[in-house]
Write a protein that holds these residues in place. Structure first.
Motif, PDB file in Angstrom:
ATOM      1  N   VAL A 169      52.569  38.440 -39.329  1.00 28.56           N
ATOM      2  CA  VAL A 169      51.383  37.902 -40.018  1.00 28.56           C
ATOM      3  C   VAL A 169      51.808  37.327 -41.367  1.00 28.56           C
ATOM      4  CG1 VAL A 169      49.117  38.433 -40.970  1.00 28.56           C
ATOM      5  CG2 VAL A 169      49.833  39.453 -38.795  1.00 28.56           C
TER       6      VAL A 169
ATOM      7  N   LYS B 131      50.144  35.142 -43.362  1.00 33.47           N
ATOM      8  CA  LYS B 131      49.087  34.642 -44.256  1.00 33.47           C
ATOM      9  C   LYS B 131      49.458  34.888 -45.721  1.00 33.47           C
ATOM     10  CE  LYS B 131      46.481  38.935 -43.991  1.00 33.47           C
ATOM     11  NZ  LYS B 131      45.468  39.666 -43.231  1.00 33.47           N
TER      12      LYS B 131
ATOM     13  N   ILE C 126      44.158  34.675 -36.343  1.00 35.44           N
ATOM     14  CA  ILE C 126      43.685  36.064 -36.262  1.00 35.44           C
ATOM     15  C   ILE C 126      42.475  36.303 -37.160  1.00 35.44           C
ATOM     16  CG2 ILE C 126      45.964  36.947 -35.584  1.00 35.44           C
ATOM     17  CD1 ILE C 126      46.360  37.878 -38.477  1.00 35.44           C
TER      18      ILE C 126
ATOM     19  N   ILE D 187      40.175  45.387 -35.303  1.00 37.85           N
ATOM     20  CA  ILE D 187      40.719  45.746 -36.619  1.00 37.85           C
ATOM     21  C   ILE D 187      39.977  47.012 -37.054  1.00 37.85           C
ATOM     22  CG2 ILE D 187      41.150  44.984 -38.988  1.00 37.85           C
ATOM     23  CD1 ILE D 187      40.359  42.121 -38.082  1.00 37.85           C
TER      24      ILE D 187
ATOM     25  N   MET E 139      48.529  47.273 -36.885  1.00 37.73           N
ATOM     26  CA  MET E 139      48.991  46.523 -38.053  1.00 37.73           C
ATOM     27  C   MET E 139      50.132  47.315 -38.708  1.00 37.73           C
ATOM     28  SD  MET E 139      45.085  45.392 -39.113  1.00 37.73           S
ATOM     29  CE  MET E 139      45.449  45.255 -40.838  1.00 37.73           C
ATOM     30  N   SER E 140      50.543  46.904 -39.909  1.00 40.09           N
ATOM     31  CA  SER E 140      51.738  47.513 -40.516  1.00 40.09           C
ATOM     32  C   SER E 140      51.717  49.034 -40.497  1.00 40.09           C
ATOM     33  CB  SER E 140      51.892  47.048 -41.970  1.00 40.09           C
ATOM     34  OG  SER E 140      52.276  45.694 -42.000  1.00 40.09           O
TER      35      SER E 140
ATOM     36  N   ARG F  53      50.071  43.087 -34.842  1.00 41.74           N
ATOM     37  CA  ARG F  53      49.987  42.049 -35.873  1.00 41.74           C
ATOM     38  C   ARG F  53      50.473  42.658 -37.190  1.00 41.74           C
ATOM     39  NH1 ARG F  53      44.713  42.810 -33.807  1.00 41.74           N
ATOM     40  NH2 ARG F  53      44.292  43.608 -35.892  1.00 41.74           N
ATOM     41  N   VAL F  54      51.698  42.359 -37.567  1.00 40.92           N
ATOM     42  CA  VAL F  54      52.329  43.052 -38.690  1.00 40.92           C
ATOM     43  C   VAL F  54      52.656  42.072 -39.810  1.00 40.92           C
ATOM     44  CG1 VAL F  54      54.306  44.466 -39.382  1.00 40.92           C
ATOM     45  CG2 VAL F  54      53.282  44.786 -37.112  1.00 40.92           C
ATOM     46  N   GLY F  55      52.048  42.298 -40.977  1.00 38.19           N
ATOM     47  CA  GLY F  55      52.290  41.426 -42.129  1.00 38.19           C
ATOM     48  C   GLY F  55      53.108  42.121 -43.206  1.00 38.19           C
ATOM     49  N   THR F  56      52.461  43.032 -43.920  1.00 39.66           N
ATOM     50  CA  THR F  56      53.063  43.677 -45.090  1.00 39.66           C
ATOM     51  C   THR F  56      54.437  44.282 -44.810  1.00 39.66           C
ATOM     52  OG1 THR F  56      50.801  44.209 -45.729  1.00 39.66           O
ATOM     53  CG2 THR F  56      52.553  45.333 -46.924  1.00 39.66           C
TER      54      THR F  56
ATOM     55  N   ARG G 159      50.751  41.676 -50.088  1.00 37.54           N
ATOM     56  CA  ARG G 159      50.001  40.481 -50.506  1.00 37.54           C
ATOM     57  C   ARG G 159      49.194  40.859 -51.738  1.00 37.54           C
ATOM     58  NH1 ARG G 159      49.325  41.081 -45.091  1.00 37.54           N
ATOM     59  NH2 ARG G 159      47.401  42.179 -45.508  1.00 37.54           N
TER      60      ARG G 159
ATOM     61  N   ASP H  21      41.696  40.631 -47.714  1.00 40.03           N
ATOM     62  CA  ASP H  21      41.854  39.486 -46.819  1.00 40.03           C
ATOM     63  C   ASP H  21      41.861  39.903 -45.347  1.00 40.03           C
ATOM     64  OD1 ASP H  21      44.267  40.742 -46.805  1.00 40.03           O
ATOM     65  OD2 ASP H  21      45.446  39.025 -47.429  1.00 40.03           O
ATOM     66  N   VAL H  22      41.683  41.174 -45.052  1.00 41.29           N
ATOM     67  CA  VAL H  22      41.639  41.613 -43.660  1.00 41.29           C
ATOM     68  C   VAL H  22      40.182  41.743 -43.238  1.00 41.29           C
ATOM     69  CG1 VAL H  22      42.388  43.333 -41.994  1.00 41.29           C
ATOM     70  CG2 VAL H  22      43.770  42.887 -44.010  1.00 41.29           C
TER      71      VAL H  22
END
Ligand code: PLP
Length: 233
Positions: free
Chosen positions: A34, A36, A78, A162, A201-202, A217-220, A226, A231-232
């Motif tokens: 992710v 973003k 997403i 989510i 997620m993370s 879905r892994v961002g951090t 961020r 923002d989620v």
């Protein structure tokens, strides 16, 4: 190795261990990075480390970044999609994980047809009925699924959720279980296959995998913090 390459490798190892622990094939879980809020240069580091699938929650960001990066990447939307942005974004994305109403499903179906596409979609479910989040309520999904499945230009992959954020990842488990059980119920009653579960997620992806996730879905954990969690949605 860049720190992003190191993080990616660590996440892939954790995905594989979590899958094996549940007797699942690690290849049955896809990692969406992710990206973003992160610029194209940062994403390029992940691409150089072999990552091909990226998640973005805003149409504007996909439109801005995709042209700066290789055309072989798979962009997954997403975040909430407004109907008036469907035409712009569909040609660029591999899948939309955030189909949150029958009206939006119909718009994606119609415009996908006009563009000669068969969009892959996940139906987002707002399991905790949070007013800050989008998604079908369980009741609305039960009511709308038949109509969604009749939209033959949509390639319905499955469900997405989510869970409410809680630093204690174990608190997410009941939502992952609920999404899987809802999927099983809808497959039986609706007759359409819904093999995909986009969840995790993370902080909670290993629990999601134990409960049947097919896309995390892994961002951090890949790109770092961020500016805000708000923002989620
Ligand atoms: C931002 C976002 C993620 C990634 O969250 P992290 O906690 O950074 O891993 C996953 N799914 C959705 C829908 C998001 O908006």
């Amino acid at each position: 190795m860049s720190h992003i390459a190191t993080n990616l490798k660590a996440i892939q190892d954790r995905i594989a261990s979590a899958a094996r622990l549940s007797g699942r094939d690690p290849a049955s879980v896809e990692l969406l990075a992710v990206s973003k809020t992160h610029p194209a240069e940062v994403i390029r580091e992940a691409v150089e480390a072999g990552q091909l699938s990226f998640g973005e929650n805003k149409v504007q960001e996909v439109l801005a970044k995709a042209p700066q990066l290789p055309g072989t990447l798979r962009w997954h939307l997403i975040g909430h999609l407004q109907s008036n942005k469907v035409r712009k974004v569909l040609p660029l994305v591999h899948a939309v994980h955030s189909v949150d109403s029958l009206d939006l499903a119909r718009d994606i179906h119609r415009i996908g047809g006009e563009l000669g596409l068969r969009p892959k979609v996940y139906l987002e479910v707002n399991l905790a009925v949070e007013s800050t989040k989008y998604g079908f309520t369980v009741a609305a999904l039960r009511e709308s699924l038949e109509a969604v499945c009749q939209l033959d230009r949509l390639d319905v992959q499955g469900l997405m959720c989510i869970p409410p954020y809680d630093p204690d990842a174990e608190k997410s488990r009941r939502y992952f279980v609920q999404l899987r059980e809802l999927r099983d119920e809808l497959e039986k009653s609706g007759g359409a296959p819904l093999p995909g579960l986009s969840m995790g997620m993370s902080h909670d992806f290993e629990i999601a995998i134990a409960e049947g996730s097919t896309v995390v879905r892994v961002g951090t954990a890949i790109f770092g913090e961020r500016a805000a969690r708000a923002d989620v949605t």
